[in-house]
Design a protein around this motif. Sequence first.
Motif, PDB file in Angstrom:
ATOM      1  N   ILE A   1      43.255  48.032  84.161  1.00  0.00           N
ATOM      2  CA  ILE A   1      43.846  48.844  83.290  1.00  0.00           C
ATOM      3  C   ILE A   1      43.733  50.282  83.776  1.00  0.00           C
ATOM      4  O   ILE A   1      44.533  51.153  83.672  1.00  0.00           O
TER       5      ILE A   1
ATOM      6  N   SER B   1      46.034  52.042  86.365  1.00  0.00           N
ATOM      7  CA  SER B   1      46.826  53.006  85.891  1.00  0.00           C
ATOM      8  C   SER B   1      46.802  54.317  86.765  1.00  0.00           C
ATOM      9  O   SER B   1      47.907  55.060  86.817  1.00  0.00           O
TER      10      SER B   1
ATOM     11  N   ILE C   1      46.234  46.661  74.827  1.00  0.00           N
ATOM     12  CA  ILE C   1      46.918  47.555  75.348  1.00  0.00           C
ATOM     13  C   ILE C   1      48.011  48.115  74.645  1.00  0.00           C
ATOM     14  O   ILE C   1      48.247  49.250  74.592  1.00  0.00           O
TER      15      ILE C   1
ATOM     16  N   ASN D   1      54.075  52.480  81.909  1.00  0.00           N
ATOM     17  CA  ASN D   1      52.932  51.941  82.592  1.00  0.00           C
ATOM     18  C   ASN D   1      52.101  51.081  81.617  1.00  0.00           C
ATOM     19  O   ASN D   1      51.804  49.684  81.634  1.00  0.00           O
TER      20      ASN D   1
ATOM     21  N   LEU E   1      51.776  47.225  81.386  1.00  0.00           N
ATOM     22  CA  LEU E   1      50.690  46.468  81.316  1.00  0.00           C
ATOM     23  C   LEU E   1      50.488  45.390  80.390  1.00  0.00           C
ATOM     24  O   LEU E   1      49.898  44.342  80.444  1.00  0.00           O
TER      25      LEU E   1
ATOM     26  N   TRP F   1      52.413  44.401  86.940  1.00  0.00           N
ATOM     27  CA  TRP F   1      53.232  45.036  86.090  1.00  0.00           C
ATOM     28  C   TRP F   1      54.420  46.172  86.572  1.00  0.00           C
ATOM     29  O   TRP F   1      55.454  46.243  85.934  1.00  0.00           O
TER      30      TRP F   1
END
Lengths: 99, 658
Positions: free
Chosen positions: A84, A88, B241, B273, B277, B327
């Motif tokens: 994550i 990102s 998330i 994003n 995710l 993703w």
Amino acid sequence: MEHKSKYPVSHVVGFFFSLILTFVAVFVALKMNVSYTIVMWIIGSLAVVQAGLQLFMFMHVTEGEDGKTNVINMAYAVFVAIVIVAGSIWVLTSGHAAH
Amino acid sequence: MGIKWNEIFVGGDPLLVGSQIAIVLTVVAIVVGLTYFKKWGWLWREWLTTVDHKKIGIMYILSGVLMFFRGGIDGLLMKAQTARPEMNFLDAQHYNEIFTTHGVIMILFMAMPFLIGLMNVVVPLQIGARDVAFPQLNALSFWLFFSGAMLFNISFVVGGSPDAGWTSYFPLAGKEFSPGIGNNYYAIALQIAGLGTLMTGINFIVTILKMRAPGMTLMKMPMFTWTTLITSIIIVAAFPIFTVALALMTFDRLYGTHFFTLSSGGSDMLWANLFWLWGHPEVYIVILPAFGIFSEVIATFSRKTLFGYTSMVVSIVGIAFLSMIVWVHHFYTMDAGPAVNSFFSITTMLIAVPTGVKIFNWLFTMRKGRIQFTTAMLWALAFVPNFVIGGVTGVMLAMAAADYQYHNTLFLVAHFHYVLIPGVVFAVFAGLYYWWPKMFGFMLNEKLGKYHFWLFVIGFNVTFMPMFFLGLKGAVRRAYTYSAESGFAPLFLVSAIGSIILAIGFAVFCYNIYWSFRYAKRNVSHDPWDARTLEWMTASPVQFYNFAVVPEVKQLDAFWHMKKRGETLTLKESDIKKIHMPSNSGLPFYMAVVFGITGFFLVFEAHIAAAVAAIGIVIGLVIRSFDYNDGYYVSVDEIKRTERTWRNVEGGTENHVG
Ligand code: HEM
Ligand SMILES: [Cu+2]
């Protein structure tokens, strides 16, 4: 809690290693003459090592009937967190979109 | 307070006024009906306060049916609007609202509750447990989901629907470009429902890891239980998330922060994003339990044990792992650079490998099996080729370079419907026909089932196959109309006709439920399909404590082997011990109500009212922490009496109707 031996060896060993790691961190931060970034990296890594050490030595993640599950859980949590956060950052800062 | 009452009820449009009237009439009819038949007490005792996993499962499934109806109507409205060029049935704004609510409802309020419902009914039975690990939490999960779903559903008559797509991309979904309250519904209703889902995930992980019958090691678990376990793990990894992303969206829209805005340092792509995710794992959250259902159905009706059990397990774990790192394939065209796009292209294509393994395992399970063409099995058979079409077009889309062509066209829309409808909807239908007798003690009519099957499958293909070609010709998605010169008209018309066939199929299903409820034979046996797993070992419908004595498991397909050994139904009365069961509670329902009210005020940006209502939430939490009721015991006598109603003392079964 069942222990293999009566004397809590792992606790003592863990305690000493924790002390050593802490003092090394103090030494690096106060006495070593390197840049701020490097200091942060070193003590950050030491912190992670110590957290891992304590999980095994004090919190017995591998012991008990859920030992395996706990380890898998934590590994997965670390994986997800890295995906994550690092993912990102990578996606959002590379290529045209970011420039 | 900032509520603009004149804006709350969306008036003017005949469609909307019609639905408002219909909603009011339905509510009145329900209230009058319940009062007339004196059913309020029954409703409260048996359903609203229940913590029984089977009843909670049934309520989930019922919500799924209702939401499929709502989402399906949305789909039909869109198909009607695009049936001919330049139609004036819906205007652009309506079309926007409808594809948005259609997408959200189908995925979050149709697919999720259907699957979670089946998980609830089946998983504790498959592992020989008396309930889930945290029964009251389970009820809370359901009621929070329901609260969120209802809040989202009233949007089209109260205040206006969200209209920025089910993905609600910024900057469009932000306050600047969507100043109405519609998108607040998205942010807040999904948050409430998401809390429920997250708790379900935790509940099922603990249930499956901790409450299996003695002897059932992980590698002896039925495949549906395996997929539920992995699904729950993905839920726990991915839903937070979405929780965070929705919270940030709420801050942006309600309190003027700048997380996703274009100005003041926000990043609109950060939303895309974070959304994906969560969003990509989410599609695996809905597909994996479906794979589990097909595995059970195919094994049962091929009369063989599942081929390649271990490789099945490895592939679902592999899919779970890969699902977290793909993703970006949803926004290749953001142009994150060649390294990023190549990485995500490769991971996406890799998913085809474990999926392919599973497809071959199902085919090999059927090979040389004595296949029985029951309705449930027909859905599983139809799933294979249809899903392969979805999968192959998925691999086409996975190639980043090619995706620049397909992106945002109806090709994509056709692709994901070919994955979601065979993958989820067929699976749910298969599961419902298969487990219906376990839930209700009677079967769905097989003949009507076959009409349902053929109409639905043909209608589905006629609806969505043309969309691939429309997309390749350049028809973009989310466009409410097209010109006659575009040449799209014939294919759009075919597609619209297909959707009517599809709808008739669904209507036959609803009629089947009604017909079977009225007329189907009630004395169906506890094991009408001659099945393989533990849920078939106990009565149909299942007694509230599930198993009089918890079974011992020796191998995979435990029940099948017990039948082979002839030891299934012999119950020594001396083995019966009193059973501990959880008590009902009205608290989950109360929490849904206060969450719903708080959410409603937040949607309308009435902050003070929302804060006051939120005190109700805190009160609920406090009451819960002082709740020392830890259940009650079912006496041996009561168990004996209940067991004698469906099995005789020697262990044979009564009235076998197949
Ligand atoms: C029952 C028959 C169905 C019909 C007739 C139908 C039809 C449509 C149509 C016409 C669109 C919009 C195309 C456009 O962009 O203009 C659409 C979008 C969509 N559908 Fe369906 N659909 C059906 C079932 C489903 C199911 C079962 C699911 C999910 C489980 C689903 C999920 C979606 C999603 C996520 C979108 C995208 C919404 C958006 O663009 O934000 N649909 N569908
Ligand atoms: Cu995806």
